[in-house]
Every structure is written in structure tokens, then in C-alpha cells.
Design an enzyme around this catalytic site. Structure first.
Site, PDB file in Angstrom:
ATOM      1  N   GLU A 109       3.653   5.660  -5.822  1.00 50.42           N
ATOM      2  CA  GLU A 109       4.978   5.618  -4.730  1.00 50.42           C
ATOM      3  C   GLU A 109       5.090   6.766  -3.875  1.00 50.42           C
ATOM      4  O   GLU A 109       5.052   7.969  -4.445  1.00 50.42           O
ATOM      5  CB  GLU A 109       6.246   5.207  -5.515  1.00 50.42           C
ATOM      6  CG  GLU A 109       5.943   3.767  -6.392  1.00 50.42           C
ATOM      7  CD  GLU A 109       7.175   3.491  -7.257  1.00 50.42           C
ATOM      8  OE1 GLU A 109       7.221   2.536  -7.830  1.00 50.42           O
ATOM      9  OE2 GLU A 109       8.223   4.198  -7.361  1.00 50.42           O
ATOM     10  N   CYS A 122       9.808  11.837  -0.398  1.00 48.37           N
ATOM     11  CA  CYS A 122       9.740  11.925  -1.973  1.00 48.37           C
ATOM     12  C   CYS A 122       8.383  11.571  -2.305  1.00 48.37           C
ATOM     13  O   CYS A 122       7.976  10.437  -2.127  1.00 48.37           O
ATOM     14  CB  CYS A 122      10.689  11.381  -2.512  1.00 48.37           C
ATOM     15  SG  CYS A 122      10.781  11.444  -4.519  1.00 48.37           S
ATOM     16  N   CYS A 129       3.247   9.195 -15.893  1.00 47.95           N
ATOM     17  CA  CYS A 129       3.868  10.287 -16.518  1.00 47.95           C
ATOM     18  C   CYS A 129       4.031  10.200 -18.056  1.00 47.95           C
ATOM     19  O   CYS A 129       4.255   9.071 -18.420  1.00 47.95           O
ATOM     20  CB  CYS A 129       5.227  10.550 -15.652  1.00 47.95           C
ATOM     21  SG  CYS A 129       6.227  11.884 -16.390  1.00 47.95           S
ATOM     22  N   CYS A 133      10.763  10.003 -20.332  1.00 43.35           N
ATOM     23  CA  CYS A 133      12.241   9.995 -20.146  1.00 43.35           C
ATOM     24  C   CYS A 133      12.663   8.551 -20.306  1.00 43.35           C
ATOM     25  O   CYS A 133      12.118   7.656 -19.476  1.00 43.35           O
ATOM     26  CB  CYS A 133      12.601  10.783 -18.817  1.00 43.35           C
ATOM     27  SG  CYS A 133      12.243  12.181 -18.622  1.00 43.35           S
ATOM     28  N   CYS A 136      13.525   6.467 -16.784  1.00 43.00           N
ATOM     29  CA  CYS A 136      12.596   6.285 -15.617  1.00 43.00           C
ATOM     30  C   CYS A 136      11.544   5.423 -16.010  1.00 43.00           C
ATOM     31  O   CYS A 136      10.844   5.260 -17.056  1.00 43.00           O
ATOM     32  CB  CYS A 136      12.048   7.866 -15.654  1.00 43.00           C
ATOM     33  SG  CYS A 136      10.970   8.190 -14.330  1.00 43.00           S
ATOM     34  N   CYS A 348      12.579   5.649  -9.196  1.00 40.82           N
ATOM     35  CA  CYS A 348      11.173   6.069  -9.161  1.00 40.82           C
ATOM     36  C   CYS A 348      10.325   5.378 -10.128  1.00 40.82           C
ATOM     37  O   CYS A 348      11.014   5.003 -11.252  1.00 40.82           O
ATOM     38  CB  CYS A 348      11.089   7.361  -9.699  1.00 40.82           C
ATOM     39  SG  CYS A 348       9.451   8.379  -9.841  1.00 40.82           S
TER      40      CYS A 348
END
Length: 370
Positions: A109, A122, A129, A133, A136, A348
Site C-alpha cells: 500500500e 506514505c 510485518c 502491534c 495494526c 495502514c
């Protein structure tokens, strides 16, 4: 030179594997050395570098190069060209969110945000990832792979090309942890900052990290003039470890010591990101703890209205203004981030997550991916 392996199909359908130069990830110095091996003069490196950053989608577009050289480059080098898998445009504020499909089929993205001071893009630095977290969407499913410098750069170049608008600022806050892909991120910064490219100054670039302290120290030693944004999100170990598993190995105190060293080494003020989660990190007591944590250290707190993720039980805080006022009463500079693209899956990882779910549903008939 940077390279990777690409699949080619030979006779009888057999797969051949060849090493191909990732020419867009090359610095001008590496490009000159490579072209010297091809018997080309130094000035060709600058010509090619400028073409790569326009960007072009094939070597044939490099019209001021000899045809023989263009052919040779096409044989030996790979020119990365991401494809728009999906594009969403906010009717509220004009924010554009891209889901790019890479050559290997993975998707990442990029978000273009419009501000009075210019356009900010961004960018993502990884496919997925590993940081975990809980608030997220990017981390659900883990990390697939790191992005190459060319793939990070492409997000800036092709966002400009598709939108027809120049980018003046970059935030590395998309999918992935930048300091977990340290070498390729540094290479990207070198490329995007170069005067013969799009030449975005380091002071117009912000890099966000969840707090990989060894890499923060390493970054400090380079003396780059970018803005370091630390995703703090809680002032105490119990709450931060609940929100961010990486904290279990680091701890808030060690992270803050590292941040102090960073400021002492670079002279650059740190921005602390703080996603406001209802009933988790938004009490007056936690505002007091945060103020105490930042006492005597130049810094800025960026309060972020939480974007709700469907798979997460966490909800946006209703106390953002009260929390901000509490911090300011302690002398802490705090602002509330302007929320952009709320109608287009702007949080995100949300668009990529939705794409993966739809693909999985199509392939297996299931409603969600694991």
C-alpha cells in the site's frame, strides 16, 4: 551490485533461473561502475539515472541512449514497474490510496495525502510485518519479505505519475518496520535524496519505528537529517507490551535512553507517535506518566485517532482532547494528527488485508484468511 533471481521459461516449459541486475536500486556510483564494465562513458550513468527517476517503464523510452546499449540493458537488467491493483480516492479530502501489485504477485500500500504545505506520500517498506502491534492491520499474517530499494522508490515515482501531482514529503509509516529492512531503506533514502533524481530533502522525510534500539543507534551514527518518529503508544511497560510485543524485549526505559542518545548524537528532535485507544492508554494517569517520561527531552507527541480494524477489539478513544490538554499542562508539545481518508480504508494495511481476504475467499470459499 543489487540483483535478484528472476524466472524465465525456456524450451519445453523448463524453468531457467538467471541473475538480473536491479538497476533502479543502483546508486549513481554503482551505475557508473556497472556501465564501465559495459565499455560506456561516465555520462551515460547520469542519463540513465535520470530516466529511471522520471520514471520510465521500458529501456526503449531512454531515447538519448544508443539502441545497442538499450538492448543490452534490457538483456541484463530488470526495470521494476508496479501495477495498480486497486485505487481508492477519498471524497472527503482527496486522499488517494494505492494497492500496488509487485512482479511476484505480492501487494503493498501507498497513500497520497494533500496538505497546504504540499503533497505527502506514505510508503511501505515490507510486504507484511513481523512486529505484531495489535492495533495494526499490516502485521496480521506476518512478514512475507522485505522490499528492495527500487520497490520503495517506485511508490513515490508511480504515485506521482498516476496522480499527476508532485510529492514534496515522504513518511515511512506504511506496511512494515523500516529499521527491520535497514540496508534497503538506507539505499532508498540515498536514491530519493539524490539531486539527479526527484531530490526530496532529508528534512522532508520522516521514518517511523516501533523501537528497534540497536538500529536506532546505528541510524544516529549516520547523521541523517530526517525526522525520526518513534511509535510509543504507551508510557509504561505493561500497557506497551500489551499493544506492542516488541516492547517485551526492549522496555520503555531502554527505548527512551536510546531516544536520548539519538537526540544527543544528531541534534534532531524526535516525534513520538501515540495511537489513542479507548480505555487502554488514554487516562489522565497515563498522560502524567508520558509527560514524566519526556521530561527534559526535546520532543513532540503526535496523538493519532485510532483507525478501527475489523479483527481488533480496540476502539478509538473519546478522550483525545482531554489527553492533549493534560500533556500541555505539563509543558509537553502535543498535536492531534489530522485524520485523512477515513472513507477509503486509509488505516495502514487495511486495503491489502481486504484484498487477501477476497482472494482467499475466491480460491477456497472461506470468509477470512488465518
Amino acid at each position: 551490485y543489487p540483483w535478484y533471481r528472476r524466472l524465465f521459461y525456456g524450451q519445453a516449459g523448463k524453468t531457467e533461473v538467471k541473475a538480473v541486475q536491479d538497476i533502479k536500486s543502483m546508486t549513481p556510483e554503482e551505475l557508473r561502475a556497472y556501465l564501465k564494465e559495459l565499455g560506456q562513458p561516465d555520462f551515460r550513468a547520469k542519463q540513465i539515472f535520470r530516466w529511471l527517476h522520471k520514471p520510465v517503464t521500458s529501456f526503449d523510452e531512454m531515447s538519448n541512449l544508443p539502441k545497442k546499449l538499450r538492448f543490452q540493458l534490457a538483456q541484463e537488467c530488470f526495470l521494476s514497474v508496479p501495477q495498480v491493483e486497486r485505487k481508492q480516492v477519498s471524497v472527503l479530502d482527496g486522499t488517494i490510496k494505492y494497492l500496488w501489485r509487485l512482479e511476484d504477485g505480492n501487494c503493498i500500500e501507498t497513500v497520497l495525502m494533500r496538505y497546504q504545505h504540499g503533497n505527502t506520500v506514505c510508503v511501505s517498506c515490507q510486504v507484511g510485518c513481523n512486529m505484531g502491534c495489535v492495533f495494526c492491520a499490516s502485521t496480521r499474517g506476518g512478514k512475507v519479505r522485505d522490499l528492495k530499494a527500487s520497490e520503495i522508490l517506485d511508490q513515490v515515482l508511480f504515485t506521482q505519475l498516476d496522480s499527476g501531482e508532485a510529492v514534496s514529503n515522504i513518511v515511512m509509516m506504511g506496511i512494515g518496520e523500516p529499521l527491520d529492512n535497514f540496508e534497503q531503506v538506507l539505499r532508498f533514502l540515498t536514491l530519493v535524496n539524490h539531486p539527479d533524481g526527484i531530490h526530496i530533502g532529508m528534512r522532508h522525510i520522516s521514518l517511523s519505528t516501533c523501537g528497534l534500539i540497536e538500529k536506532i543507534d546505528k541510524l544516529a551514527g549516520l547523521g541523517l537529517q530526517l525526522t525520526l518518529s518513534v511509535s510509543l503508544h504507551a508510557p509504561d511497560d505493561e500497557t506497551r507490551s500489551r499493544l506492542m510485543p516488541v516492547n517485551r524485549a526492549v522496555g520503555v526505559d531502554r527505548l527512551m535512553e536510546t531516544c536520548r542518545r539519538y537526540f544527543e548524537t544528531t541534534g534532531r528532535r524526535i516525534s513520538y507517535e501515540y495511537a489513542m485507544v479507548d480505555g487502554v492508554n488514554d487516562s489522565d494517569r497515563q498522560a502524567d506518566l508520558l509527560a514524566a517520561l519526556l521530561k527534559g527531552q526535546p520532543g513532540h507527541v503526535n496523538l493519532i485517532p485510532l483507525n478501527h480494524v475489523a479483527e481488533s477489539p480496540l476502539k478509538p478513544s473519546k478522550r483525545i482532547r482531554q489527553f492533549q490538554q493534560r500533556l500541555e499542562s505539563h509543558g509537553v508539545t502535543a498535536t492531534v494528527r489530522r485524520k485523512l481518508g477515513g472513507d477509503i480504508d486509509a488505516s495502514c494495511g487495511q486495503l491489502r488485508r481486504k484484498h487477501l481476504q477476497e482472494r482467499e475467499k475466491t480460491q477456497s470459499g472461506k470468509d477470512t484468511i488465518p
